[in-house]
Design an enzyme around this catalytic site. Structure first.
Site, PDB file in Angstrom:
ATOM      1  CG  LEU A   1      -2.192  -0.802   0.952  1.00  0.00           C
ATOM      2  CD1 LEU A   1      -2.805  -0.966   2.081  1.00  0.00           C
ATOM      3  CD2 LEU A   1      -3.193  -0.387  -0.007  1.00  0.00           C
TER       4      LEU A   1
ATOM      5  NE  ARG B   1      -2.069   4.110   2.294  1.00  0.00           N
ATOM      6  CZ  ARG B   1      -1.945   3.736   3.255  1.00  0.00           C
ATOM      7  NH1 ARG B   1      -0.876   3.623   3.927  1.00  0.00           N
ATOM      8  NH2 ARG B   1      -2.913   3.154   3.857  1.00  0.00           N
TER       9      ARG B   1
ATOM     10  CG  PHE C   1      -8.982   4.412  -4.575  1.00  0.00           C
ATOM     11  CD1 PHE C   1      -8.214   5.429  -4.712  1.00  0.00           C
ATOM     12  CD2 PHE C   1      -9.662   3.999  -5.705  1.00  0.00           C
ATOM     13  CE1 PHE C   1      -8.052   6.150  -5.788  1.00  0.00           C
ATOM     14  CE2 PHE C   1      -9.673   4.562  -6.817  1.00  0.00           C
ATOM     15  CZ  PHE C   1      -8.784   5.671  -6.905  1.00  0.00           C
ATOM     16  CD  GLU C   2      -4.454   1.735  -3.492  1.00  0.00           C
ATOM     17  OE1 GLU C   2      -4.398   0.977  -2.650  1.00  0.00           O
ATOM     18  OE2 GLU C   2      -4.106   1.131  -4.597  1.00  0.00           O
ATOM     19  N   GLY C   3      -6.574   3.672   1.204  1.00  0.00           N
ATOM     20  CA  GLY C   3      -6.544   4.411   2.426  1.00  0.00           C
ATOM     21  C   GLY C   3      -7.022   5.763   2.654  1.00  0.00           C
TER      22      GLY C   3
END
Length: 380
Positions: free
Chosen positions: A239, A243, A362-364
């Site tokens: 991730l 990111r 998304f991606e946190g």
């Protein structure tokens, strides 16, 4: 307008020019029709793969392009400036290859990595679940150990390229707690694997996002990546890179919106002057340009740290936070520049604004990025 890029060598400049040529010929002419009709662009990823654009940050020995992340992300930005959904899918593919590349055994890499990086296959990432998005440790999809492998039962959510991808990097529970999650490489033809209907999304409509259902699906033991229980560290490692991919995509989107707004403001006249010459609007565009340049600098800083082998997790979260918030602000302001016309589908800026929102999620989510940054500061 083309971004004047500072690149490390002549090869990188040639790669950017190749990307621009492909994006202008293969993506730009068809993006509007596919996004409006919500149809999958057959052949687009094969074109990118044939040009080597799906495997850029990976070593040549495994079929990659051996490019530094600094260069790969700028290629991704160029793709995103033409078609965000495609750029996101390219980023997710790279994210899906990361666990095998970094945590796989030599035998596993020799068996699967060349095909994954060949440009003829596309990967997807299966971490989130319907009730476990930002809280990845709460996932419940179960991997029960059996003779020769694991039986997977449960559902995964928000899978970019779900149902189309050739392989899925899957995270499932093999034990209790945060240390009870493992990583698997699931092929698309796994018996017992099925997919829900594509989500009806606000944007990024040309590439499907689906749920996946594992109904007592058998995955051989040799397809477990890393040790049993190592899943969350593997996921978080991937991730950090993912990111940065989304940060680059967000910058490409913001740059496209800025370019559209500047072009329109040079043509549109009010009160006898081009609207860009009115100070209020000129300052808005100046702020947008400064924000885009600043966001680009944050992802390049993090990428250079990654390339140098330095810690970059906090910088990746900073880049994702800054770039995606910038994309949301710049696309919103671009709609404002167009006035009422910007609220119609006659211009791309309304789509850009819809597409920008998901980059903050998304991606946190960006709240998670702030949590990562704050925890990093607490440790210093």
């Amino acid at each position: 307008m083309p971004v004047d890029r500072l690149l490390p060598n002549a090869e990188a400049h040639e790669l950017i020019e190749l990307t621009r040529e492909i994006a202008d010929k293969a993506l730009e002419p068809i993006v509007d029709q596919h996004e409006r009709a919500e149809t999958y662009p057959d052949g687009v990823f094969a074109t990118l793969g044939a040009a080597g654009l799906l495997s850029l940050p990976y070593p040549e020995e495994w079929g990659g392009g051996n490019q530094p992340y600094e260069v790969y992300l700028q290629v991704l930005e160029e793709i995103a400036a033409r078609w965000v959904a495609v750029a996101v899918a390219v980023s997710v593919h790279s994210l899906s290859c990361h666990p095998l590349m970094v945590f796989g055994t030599e035998e596993q890499k020799q068996t699967w990595l060349p095909e994954m990086l060949s440009g003829t296959t596309i990967g997807a990432y299966s971490l989130s679940e319907p009730q476990a998005g930002s809280d990845a440790a709460a996932l419940v999809c179960n991997a029960a150990a059996v003779d020769g492998g694991y039986r997977i039962t449960g559902s995964k959510a928000w899978i970019t390229h779900g149902g189309i991808a050739d392989f899925y990097t899957l995270f499932a529970r093999t034990g209790k707690g945060a240390q009870g999650i493992s990583c698997f490489l699931a092929p698309k033809d796994t018996a017992g694997l099925s997919f829900g209907k594509p989500e009806e999304k606000m944007g990024l409509n040309a590439v499907p996002t689906t749920t996946a259902h594992y109904d007592d699906a058998f995955i051989p033991a040799e397809r477990r990546i890393g040790t049993e229980g190592q899943g969350l560290p593997i996921a978080f490692s991937a991730l950090d890179s993912g990111r940065l991919g989304i940060a680059a995509v967000a910058v490409g989107l913001a740059q496209a919106a800025l370019d559209e707004a500047v072009a329109y403001s040079r043509e549109r006249e009010t009160f006898g002057s081009k609207i860009i010459d009115h100070q209020g609007l000129g300052f808005l565009l100046a702020d947008a340009a400064a924000a885009v340049d600043s966001a680009r600098a944050t992802y390049l800083d993090a990428a250079r740290r990654r390339d140098a082998g330095l810690p970059y997790s906090r910088q990746a979260s900073v880049a994702k936070l800054i770039a995606t918030d910038t994309a949301m602000k710049v696309t919103t302001d671009a709609v404002q520049v167009f006035g009422g016309a910007g609220y119609t589908r006659d211009y791309r800026v309304e789509r850009y604004m819809r597409e920008a929102k998901i980059t903050q999620i998304f991606e946190g989510t960006n709240q998670i990025q702030r949590l990562v940054i704050a925890r990093s500061l607490a440790k210093t």
